[in-house]
Design an enzyme around this catalytic site. Sequence first.
Site, PDB file in Angstrom:
ATOM      1  N   PRO A  39     -14.343  30.128 -20.023  1.00 26.41           N
ATOM      2  CA  PRO A  39     -13.746  29.693 -19.731  1.00 26.41           C
ATOM      3  C   PRO A  39     -14.098  28.634 -20.694  1.00 26.41           C
ATOM      4  O   PRO A  39     -14.784  28.359 -22.111  1.00 26.41           O
ATOM      5  CB  PRO A  39     -14.546  28.759 -18.396  1.00 26.41           C
ATOM      6  CG  PRO A  39     -15.463  29.906 -18.088  1.00 26.41           C
ATOM      7  CD  PRO A  39     -15.545  30.916 -19.321  1.00 26.41           C
ATOM      8  N   GLU A  40     -12.525  27.585 -20.847  1.00 23.71           N
ATOM      9  CA  GLU A  40     -12.402  27.258 -22.234  1.00 23.71           C
ATOM     10  C   GLU A  40     -12.314  25.698 -21.840  1.00 23.71           C
ATOM     11  O   GLU A  40     -11.710  25.530 -20.239  1.00 23.71           O
ATOM     12  CB  GLU A  40     -11.374  27.485 -23.405  1.00 23.71           C
ATOM     13  CG  GLU A  40     -11.896  28.992 -23.995  1.00 23.71           C
ATOM     14  CD  GLU A  40     -10.879  29.103 -24.843  1.00 23.71           C
ATOM     15  OE1 GLU A  40     -10.285  28.606 -25.322  1.00 23.71           O
ATOM     16  OE2 GLU A  40     -10.440  30.335 -24.937  1.00 23.71           O
ATOM     17  N   ARG A  91     -23.455  37.527 -16.462  1.00 23.24           N
ATOM     18  CA  ARG A  91     -23.668  37.938 -17.914  1.00 23.24           C
ATOM     19  C   ARG A  91     -24.921  36.946 -17.767  1.00 23.24           C
ATOM     20  O   ARG A  91     -26.075  37.147 -18.786  1.00 23.24           O
ATOM     21  CB  ARG A  91     -22.589  38.264 -19.175  1.00 23.24           C
ATOM     22  CG  ARG A  91     -22.446  39.081 -18.784  1.00 23.24           C
ATOM     23  CD  ARG A  91     -20.796  39.398 -20.258  1.00 23.24           C
ATOM     24  NE  ARG A  91     -21.950  39.055 -21.528  1.00 23.24           N
ATOM     25  CZ  ARG A  91     -21.811  39.406 -22.355  1.00 23.24           C
ATOM     26  NH1 ARG A  91     -19.997  39.413 -22.499  1.00 23.24           N
ATOM     27  NH2 ARG A  91     -21.673  39.602 -23.626  1.00 23.24           N
ATOM     28  N   ARG A  95     -15.039  36.991 -34.535  1.00 27.62           N
ATOM     29  CA  ARG A  95     -13.823  37.330 -33.127  1.00 27.62           C
ATOM     30  C   ARG A  95     -12.851  37.517 -33.514  1.00 27.62           C
ATOM     31  O   ARG A  95     -12.246  37.230 -34.286  1.00 27.62           O
ATOM     32  CB  ARG A  95     -13.626  35.141 -33.119  1.00 27.62           C
ATOM     33  CG  ARG A  95     -14.720  34.691 -32.675  1.00 27.62           C
ATOM     34  CD  ARG A  95     -15.936  34.625 -31.521  1.00 27.62           C
ATOM     35  NE  ARG A  95     -15.344  35.176 -30.564  1.00 27.62           N
ATOM     36  CZ  ARG A  95     -15.311  33.946 -29.698  1.00 27.62           C
ATOM     37  NH1 ARG A  95     -15.819  32.213 -29.516  1.00 27.62           N
ATOM     38  NH2 ARG A  95     -14.754  33.762 -28.258  1.00 27.62           N
ATOM     39  N   LYS A 111     -16.620  22.213 -23.486  1.00 27.34           N
ATOM     40  CA  LYS A 111     -16.591  23.133 -21.903  1.00 27.34           C
ATOM     41  C   LYS A 111     -17.680  22.703 -21.451  1.00 27.34           C
ATOM     42  O   LYS A 111     -18.376  23.266 -20.523  1.00 27.34           O
ATOM     43  CB  LYS A 111     -17.116  23.897 -23.411  1.00 27.34           C
ATOM     44  CG  LYS A 111     -16.126  24.880 -23.659  1.00 27.34           C
ATOM     45  CD  LYS A 111     -16.052  26.364 -24.833  1.00 27.34           C
ATOM     46  CE  LYS A 111     -15.192  26.392 -25.831  1.00 27.34           C
ATOM     47  NZ  LYS A 111     -15.222  27.710 -26.281  1.00 27.34           N
TER      48      LYS A 111
END
Length: 275
Positions: free
Chosen positions: A2-3, A109, A257, A58
Amino acid sequence: MPELPEVETIRRAIEPCIVGARISDVSLLDPSIAGPEGPESLQAAVGATVRAVLRRGKHLILLLNGNRGVVLHLRMTGAILLQEPATKARVRAVLSFSNGEKLLFNDMRRLGTIRHYQDMKPLLQRLGPEPLDEDFTADSLKESLSRHRIPIKAALLDQHIVAGVGNMYADEALFLARIHPMTPARNLDIPRVASLWKALRQVLTDAIGSKGASVSTYALPNGEHGTAHFGFNVAHKKGEPCPRCGMALQRVMVRKRGSYYCPTCQPPSGDTAGG
Ligand SMILES: [Zn+2]
C-alpha cells in the site's frame, strides 16, 4: 504494497464509519503489532473518541482528543477490513467502536504496526511534504532534490523528501517524465523536475480515482479490489512492450528495489549515480 493512493482509499472508506465513535476495545491477537512501546500502550486509546481519520504519507491516523492518535502502518501486506475476511485471514488486531463498527488489521507478513502516540506532532513533522498538497511545488521539489546525489528513484522513496510514494508510483512517474531511475537527483534541471512533479501528481490522483492498485494483497475495507494497476505503463511489466515505443521494458535494481523502466524512453543521462 500500500502506497499513498491505497492508504487514502482506505481512509475514505473507514472515515464515515468511525468518526465521532469511541474506541471501546483494542484486542491484539499478535502483541508484536504494537511496536516497541508494547501492547499496554494501546490500551491508553480505549475510551477515546475518534475526532478525525487522517492520512500522512503511508500512515493512517485515528486522531483522538488532545492531539493523541492511533497510527496504523500497513507496510508490505497489511490490510484494514470492516468485517471478517472470507479467506487467507491473518487478523492481528481488532479495534472495536461504541457504534458497533470494528476495524480488523489483517497482515500476512506481520510487518505492519498499530501504535498509540501521546502527541502526533513529532511523527507528522518528521515526514516530508504531501505530494498532492498545494505547497508541494516543482520549485520545492527541485530545492529538496538538489541536496541529494542519490538516484532519483531512491530519492522518491525517501519519505523525508516526499511522503507516501512507493515503488509502483515512483516507477510510473519516472516513466511519464522520461527520466532514468538511476539519474542523480541533484542533476535534474528545473524542466525535468517540473515534468516529474506533474507526473507524480497525475499518477497519484489517477490511482486514488481507481481506488488503488490490487497487485499484491491490497483490498478495500469492504473486500473490493482497486483497479489502478490496469493503468500501469511499466510497474511490474518487465519484458512487456513499452506502451509508448514498443521496446521491451527492463528491470534494474536501485538500492535493492526492483525498478521498471523503458530503456529507450528513459535513457541514462550519462551521469547515472551508483545504485
Ligand atoms: Zn519506450
